[in-house]
Design an enzyme around this catalytic site. Structure first.
Site, short mmCIF file in Angstrom:
data_model
loop_
_atom_site.label_atom_id
_atom_site.label_comp_id
_atom_site.label_asym_id
_atom_site.label_seq_id
_atom_site.Cartn_x
_atom_site.Cartn_y
_atom_site.Cartn_z
N HIS A 76 -4.39 -1.91 2.45
CA HIS A 76 -5.32 -1.64 3.55
C HIS A 76 -6.05 -2.89 4.04
O HIS A 76 -6.78 -2.84 5.02
CB HIS A 76 -6.34 -0.58 3.13
CG HIS A 76 -7.38 -1.11 2.19
ND1 HIS A 76 -7.12 -1.38 0.87
CD2 HIS A 76 -8.66 -1.46 2.40
CE1 HIS A 76 -8.20 -1.87 0.30
NE2 HIS A 76 -9.17 -1.93 1.21
N HIS A 91 -9.70 -5.97 7.21
CA HIS A 91 -9.88 -4.78 6.36
C HIS A 91 -9.81 -3.52 7.21
O HIS A 91 -10.71 -3.28 8.02
CB HIS A 91 -11.25 -4.87 5.66
CG HIS A 91 -11.49 -3.84 4.64
ND1 HIS A 91 -11.79 -2.53 4.94
CD2 HIS A 91 -11.46 -3.91 3.28
CE1 HIS A 91 -11.96 -1.85 3.84
NE2 HIS A 91 -11.77 -2.67 2.81
#
Length: 169
Positions: A76, A91
């Site tokens: 992620h 992120h």
């Protein structure tokens, strides 16, 4: 510019940069101030300064030419370092680490050299919409001590084509 980064740049023979370095959108969407991310680590710029993007599409691209540093085990988030010494952190969303990789796929590897606009991670936006606290995707400069000037863009951006900020080191 930070002392250690200056030393590293001198040792590596990296050229002095005149003017700004363009950082491109890793995902398409609307830009939001980093302070709007509902996570204190980003909102209070603990990781670094930057912007957030409300994502569209299905792919996260490299925002600059560089080397992929760390790709989180859950796919992620990742870090990338440019030849000039910029350290960026991308992120996807808030609460995504708890998904343990569900909804994400790795398209690049740690240590891989990439060009701006090359795919790094894939994501399933429809799946993620109902699973996380926020989709806002922070893109931050992790080595702010090296940054002399940061100009942030506003509005809607297209991944790999539009500049999200310009940096002087």
């Amino acid at each position: 510019m930070g002392f250690f980064s200056r030393i590293r740049r001198l040792i590596s023979g990296a050229p002095t940069i005149e003017g700004g370095i363009a950082i491109y959108a890793p995902v398409s969407g609307e830009i939001y101030p980093i302070e709007k991310v509902p996570d204190v680590v980003f909102a209070e710029k603990i990781v670094g300064d930057g912007i957030a993007i409300d994502p569209e599409g299905d792919t996260i691209l490299a925002p600059i030419d560089g080397t992929i540093g760390k790709i989180f085990e859950t796919n992620h988030a990742f870090s990338i370092e440019s030849p000039q010494g910029l350290e960026l952190f991308v992120h996807f969303g808030v609460g995504t680490v708890e998904l343990r990789g569900n909804g994400f796929k790795r398209l690049a590897e740690e240590g891989q050299q990439v060009k701006a606009g090359e795919p790094v991670l894939a994501f399933d936006l429809e799946y993620l919409k109902g699973q996380v606290d926020s989709l806002l995707t922070p893109v931050v400069l992790a080595n702010m001590e090296d940054i002399r000037f940061l100009e942030k863009s506003h509005g809607r951006v297209e991944a790999g084509k539009d500049i999200i900020f310009t940096v002087e080191i």
